[in-house]
Design a protein around this motif. Structure first.
Motif, PDB file in Angstrom:
ATOM      1  N   THR A 208      28.785  37.209  38.977  1.00  0.00           N
ATOM      2  CA  THR A 208      28.206  36.708  37.727  1.00  0.00           C
ATOM      3  C   THR A 208      28.379  37.842  36.782  1.00  0.00           C
ATOM      4  O   THR A 208      28.495  37.616  35.443  1.00  0.00           O
ATOM      5  CB  THR A 208      26.554  36.681  37.942  1.00  0.00           C
ATOM      6  OG1 THR A 208      26.044  37.957  38.594  1.00  0.00           O
ATOM      7  CG2 THR A 208      26.234  35.576  38.688  1.00  0.00           C
ATOM      8  N   THR A 249      26.051  30.974  38.903  1.00  0.00           N
ATOM      9  CA  THR A 249      24.723  31.376  39.214  1.00  0.00           C
ATOM     10  C   THR A 249      25.058  32.273  40.530  1.00  0.00           C
ATOM     11  O   THR A 249      26.034  31.910  41.162  1.00  0.00           O
ATOM     12  CB  THR A 249      23.480  30.548  39.274  1.00  0.00           C
ATOM     13  OG1 THR A 249      23.319  29.751  40.503  1.00  0.00           O
ATOM     14  CG2 THR A 249      23.267  29.792  37.952  1.00  0.00           C
ATOM     15  N   GLU A 250      24.210  33.061  41.070  1.00  0.00           N
ATOM     16  CA  GLU A 250      24.372  33.739  42.116  1.00  0.00           C
ATOM     17  C   GLU A 250      24.200  32.738  43.412  1.00  0.00           C
ATOM     18  O   GLU A 250      24.772  32.945  44.375  1.00  0.00           O
ATOM     19  CB  GLU A 250      23.330  35.003  42.454  1.00  0.00           C
ATOM     20  CG  GLU A 250      23.689  36.141  41.505  1.00  0.00           C
ATOM     21  CD  GLU A 250      22.772  37.272  41.907  1.00  0.00           C
ATOM     22  OE1 GLU A 250      21.770  37.186  42.624  1.00  0.00           O
ATOM     23  OE2 GLU A 250      23.244  38.471  41.644  1.00  0.00           O
TER      24      GLU A 250
END
Length: 260
Positions: A208, A249-250
């Motif tokens: 990210t 996103t993570e």
């Protein structure tokens, strides 16, 4: 707020891609293409154009970083790409999977290549794929042949499902994805999206901080795509279907289908 970026190695398959002969030869190996990047450096932006040349309807799609088994026992890999803002070339590597001492060739649309005695013409070079057209009618027919079964079994038994231009197989794979304009989320940290005709899709890492991720696809024991350092807005292809990376996103990489 996201916690520090994490990276995960790709589980499973070794990378493979198609073997060719073309203009502008060079030799050499390179890093194992199934290995996920180990730095958090920002990915270099591709200068484009995204694609050069036109893809025939029955062309063979060799996906970036991956391999494709061809009739006659040969194979080819799309090992690297280059673009300067006006033109685009691809580096193709001999063999269905990476090995030391393999030959490499730089190709562009119109290049002619020969794989295990079988001739192909490069019709299109994109950031995410190279499209080849068999020059022999027998090779074209072999690639388009219907499989004995539409159910995948695992390993080389799935060659007719994984390495094909057969329209029924591609249509079945297409139905395994959301419709055009709809999202597909691929989970990070070991999540696998399995298609009904065999290909499995994975996320190798999400960074990210750099705004990049790695995506892979495996089929019949071959890594058919390894997209390293993709960013939001980039195009990727799986089983003949095109997607735009629409979110990172993570936890996941979000793709939006852009083709029918």
């Amino acid at each position: 707020m996201f916690s520090p970026a994490r990276r995960y190695g790709i589980a499973g398959a070794a990378l493979a891609f198609w073997a060719l002969t073309a203009c502008g030869s060079s030799t050499g190996g390179g890093d194992d293409p199934t290995t996920a990047p180990t730095t958090t450096q920002a990915a270099a932006k591709d200068k484009g154009p995204q694609c050069v040349g036109e893809a025939p309807a029955d062309g063979v799609h060799v996906l970036r970083g991956g391999g494709f088994r061809l009739p006659g026992g040969g194979g080819v890999q799309y090992a690297a790409a280059s673009a300067d803002g006006t033109s685009r070339t691809a580096t193709l590597r001999d063999g269905a999977g990476y090995g030391s001492g393999q030959q490499q060739w730089t190709v562009k649309p119109g290049s002619r290549v020969t794989v295990s005695g079988h001739a192909y013409t490069v019709r299109q070079v994109c950031s995410y794929r190279v499209v080849l057209e068999p020059r022999d009618a027998k090779d074209k027919a072999a690639l388009a042949a219907a499989p004995e079964s539409m159910e995948f079994a695992g390993g080389a038994a799935d060659n007719a499902l994984c390495f094909t231009t057969n329209r029924a197989v591609l249509a079945a794979a297409s139905k395994g994805f959301p419709a055009k304009g709809q999202p597909l989320s691929l989970l990070d940290n070991g999540g696998v999206k399995q298609l009904p005709t065999g290909p499995s899709l994975t996320v190798s890492y999400v960074d990210t901080a750099a705004g990049s991720a790695g995506l892979g696809a495996n089929c019949a024991g071959v890594a058919v795509a390894v997209y390293k350092d993709v960013r939001v807005g980039d195009t990727v292809e799986f089983a003949g279907v095109l997607f735009k990376v629409s979110g990172l996103t993570e936890q996941a990489v979000r793709l939006t289908r852009t083709s029918e």
